[in-house]
Design an enzyme around this catalytic site. Structure first.
Site, PDB file in Angstrom:
ATOM      1  N   HIS A   1     -16.789  -3.094 -16.368  1.00  0.00           N
ATOM      2  CA  HIS A   1     -17.507  -3.035 -15.091  1.00  0.00           C
ATOM      3  C   HIS A   1     -18.583  -1.953 -15.095  1.00  0.00           C
ATOM      4  O   HIS A   1     -18.357  -0.831 -15.557  1.00  0.00           O
ATOM      5  CB  HIS A   1     -16.522  -2.767 -13.960  1.00  0.00           C
TER       6      HIS A   1
ATOM      7  N   GLN B   1     -15.301 -15.847 -16.803  1.00  0.00           N
ATOM      8  CA  GLN B   1     -14.524 -17.008 -17.220  1.00  0.00           C
ATOM      9  C   GLN B   1     -15.452 -18.118 -17.724  1.00  0.00           C
ATOM     10  O   GLN B   1     -15.173 -18.787 -18.731  1.00  0.00           O
ATOM     11  CB  GLN B   1     -13.687 -17.534 -16.035  1.00  0.00           C
TER      12      GLN B   1
ATOM     13  N   LYS C   1     -18.238  18.895 -14.919  1.00  0.00           N
ATOM     14  CA  LYS C   1     -17.830  17.478 -14.957  1.00  0.00           C
ATOM     15  C   LYS C   1     -18.014  16.972 -16.380  1.00  0.00           C
ATOM     16  O   LYS C   1     -19.113  17.022 -16.937  1.00  0.00           O
ATOM     17  CB  LYS C   1     -18.682  16.651 -13.989  1.00  0.00           C
TER      18      LYS C   1
ATOM     19  N   ARG D   1     -25.711  -8.756 -11.303  1.00  0.00           N
ATOM     20  CA  ARG D   1     -24.918  -7.633 -11.787  1.00  0.00           C
ATOM     21  C   ARG D   1     -25.082  -7.524 -13.295  1.00  0.00           C
ATOM     22  O   ARG D   1     -25.572  -8.448 -13.948  1.00  0.00           O
ATOM     23  CB  ARG D   1     -23.436  -7.818 -11.437  1.00  0.00           C
TER      24      ARG D   1
ATOM     25  N   PHE E   1     -21.351 -12.994  -9.251  1.00  0.00           N
ATOM     26  CA  PHE E   1     -19.927 -13.235  -8.993  1.00  0.00           C
ATOM     27  C   PHE E   1     -19.725 -13.322  -7.492  1.00  0.00           C
ATOM     28  O   PHE E   1     -19.856 -12.336  -6.776  1.00  0.00           O
ATOM     29  CB  PHE E   1     -19.056 -12.129  -9.601  1.00  0.00           C
TER      30      PHE E   1
ATOM     31  N   THR F   1     -17.821  19.898  -9.239  1.00  0.00           N
ATOM     32  CA  THR F   1     -18.103  19.041 -10.399  1.00  0.00           C
ATOM     33  C   THR F   1     -18.594  17.662  -9.927  1.00  0.00           C
ATOM     34  O   THR F   1     -19.359  17.000 -10.616  1.00  0.00           O
ATOM     35  CB  THR F   1     -16.871  18.894 -11.309  1.00  0.00           C
ATOM     36  N   ASP F   2     -18.160  17.255  -8.740  1.00  0.00           N
ATOM     37  CA  ASP F   2     -18.634  15.977  -8.200  1.00  0.00           C
ATOM     38  C   ASP F   2     -20.145  16.024  -7.968  1.00  0.00           C
ATOM     39  O   ASP F   2     -20.853  15.046  -8.221  1.00  0.00           O
ATOM     40  CB  ASP F   2     -17.895  15.673  -6.893  1.00  0.00           C
TER      41      ASP F   2
ATOM     42  N   ASN G   1     -13.644  -7.223 -19.024  1.00  0.00           N
ATOM     43  CA  ASN G   1     -14.846  -7.134 -18.182  1.00  0.00           C
ATOM     44  C   ASN G   1     -15.161  -5.656 -17.996  1.00  0.00           C
ATOM     45  O   ASN G   1     -14.501  -4.961 -17.224  1.00  0.00           O
ATOM     46  CB  ASN G   1     -14.572  -7.823 -16.834  1.00  0.00           C
TER      47      ASN G   1
HETATM   48  O1  LIG Z   1     -16.427 -12.517 -13.844  1.00  0.00           O
HETATM   49  C1  LIG Z   1     -15.524 -12.066 -13.133  1.00  0.00           C
HETATM   50  N1  LIG Z   1     -14.346 -12.711 -13.043  1.00  0.00           N
HETATM   51  C2  LIG Z   1     -13.322 -12.262 -12.256  1.00  0.00           C
HETATM   52  O2  LIG Z   1     -12.233 -12.892 -12.183  1.00  0.00           O
HETATM   53  C3  LIG Z   1     -13.532 -11.070 -11.540  1.00  0.00           C
HETATM   54  N2  LIG Z   1     -12.769 -10.342 -10.690  1.00  0.00           N
HETATM   55  C4  LIG Z   1     -13.493  -9.263 -10.313  1.00  0.00           C
HETATM   56  O3  LIG Z   1     -13.073  -8.358  -9.530  1.00  0.00           O
HETATM   57  N3  LIG Z   1     -14.710  -9.291 -10.877  1.00  0.00           N
HETATM   58  C5  LIG Z   1     -14.773 -10.414 -11.652  1.00  0.00           C
HETATM   59  N4  LIG Z   1     -15.748 -10.902 -12.453  1.00  0.00           N
END
Ligand SMILES: O=c1[nH]c(=O)c2[nH]c(=O)[nH]c2[nH]1
Length: 285
Positions: A239, A211, A13, A171, A154, A58-59, A237
């Site tokens: 993630h 936002q 992996k 988060r 969120f 590999t997972d 963003n």
């Molecule tokens: O801060 C966020 N804004 C979003 O519009 C959004 N959409 C999402 O899936 N995660 C997040 N996080």
């Protein structure tokens, strides 16, 4: 029908992106790694006949990286890589050699608590438009990578038939700041002030959405720099998903994350002074 010999082969992996947070009362620690595993051994059968009886998926290798980060922690990357390599060779009779490569991305603390800035990659920009009517100066920064380990939630968002995203009250929030700010008529160097405002606002805003953080960052630049009339922000963003370690008998109290690179949310917006009559020339060309 000629036969051909299978030459050197290896598999594994590549590029498991792992972020580990160590949480403590004196501030969090952050380790950001890209781990690649390559295994070799008695693996000809899987190539020649599709017999996978010697193949550690590999997972599984990826899961091992995450589980080891939780179970043993990540000290230095040499020790972490050695622990993994020895595990693969020691636990699998068919695996005789392992190569584990680790890249570590350095982060600097911003506030000594929960916010970090990734080293390198930051670029300062300036664009000037000039004609008989006016001179317009736009300053900017791209690639300023920021992360906070907490103080981000969120929830309360729209749910429809395609929504699977769980609501979260805690988060990681991470982005690579792309910002430009338009000055009034004068030519000014307020880069350091604007950059500091962006950092402070990201660190200091308890975020209910990226936002909301975007607006706070734009407003902070306007508040800190009287000569700036408008700020544009484009915030990917980045993630970070908590890895489910329960299948391996491990808990994961917000420590081990999978850092996804795509797709990513892209949050964009402009914040400007109420009395500003937007002069769009610099933005649009
Ligand atoms: O801060 C966020 N804004 C979003 O519009 C959004 N959409 C999402 O899936 N995660 C997040 N996080």
């Amino acid at each position: 029908m000629p036969t051909f010999a299978l030459g050197h082969n290896q598999y594994g992996k590549a590029e498991t992106r792992i972020v580990r947070v160590t949480r403590g009362p004196g501030g969090d620690g952050l380790t950001d790694l890209n781990v690649s595993v390559a295994l070799r051994g008695d693996l000809a059968a899987s190539h020649l006949t599709g017999d996978n009886s010697a193949v550690l998926p590999t997972d599984t290798q990826k899961n091992t990286v995450y589980a080891f980060a939780r179970e043993h922690g990540i000290d230095d990357i040499e020790s972490f890589a050695t622990r993994l390599a020895r595990h693969f060779v020691g636990s699998q009779p068919s695996i005789h050699g392992a190569r584990v490569t680790v890249e570590q991305y350095p982060w600097q603390p911003v506030d000594g608590a929960h916010t970090f800035r990734r080293d390198g990659g930051e670029v300062r920009t300036a664009t000037v438009h000039h004609d008989a009517a006016r001179t317009q100066v736009v300053s900017g920064i791209t690639g300023l990578v920021l992360l906070k380990t907490t103080d981000s939630e969120f929830h309360g968002f729209v749910k429809d038939a395609y929504t699977t995203l769980p609501e979260t009250r805690d988060r990681i929030l991470a982005t690579s700041v792309n910002a430009t700010w338009r000055h009034d008529g004068a030519v000014r160097d307020d880069y350091a002030t604007a950059r500091a405002a962006l950092l402070d606002a990201f660190a200091g805003t308890y975020s209910l959405a990226l936002q909301q953080t975007l607006y706070a960052m734009g407003a902070a630049v306007l508040a800190a720099c009287p000569g700036v009339v408008e700020v544009k922000l484009s915030l990917p963003n980045r993630h970070h998903f908590l890895v489910d370690l329960a299948p391996f008998g491990l808990d994961n109290p917000n420590e081990v994350y999978y850092a996804a690179d795509r797709p990513y949310g892209l949050i964009e917006g402009t914040v400007r002074r109420d009395d500003d009559v937007a002069e769009e020339v610099v933005w649009s060309f």
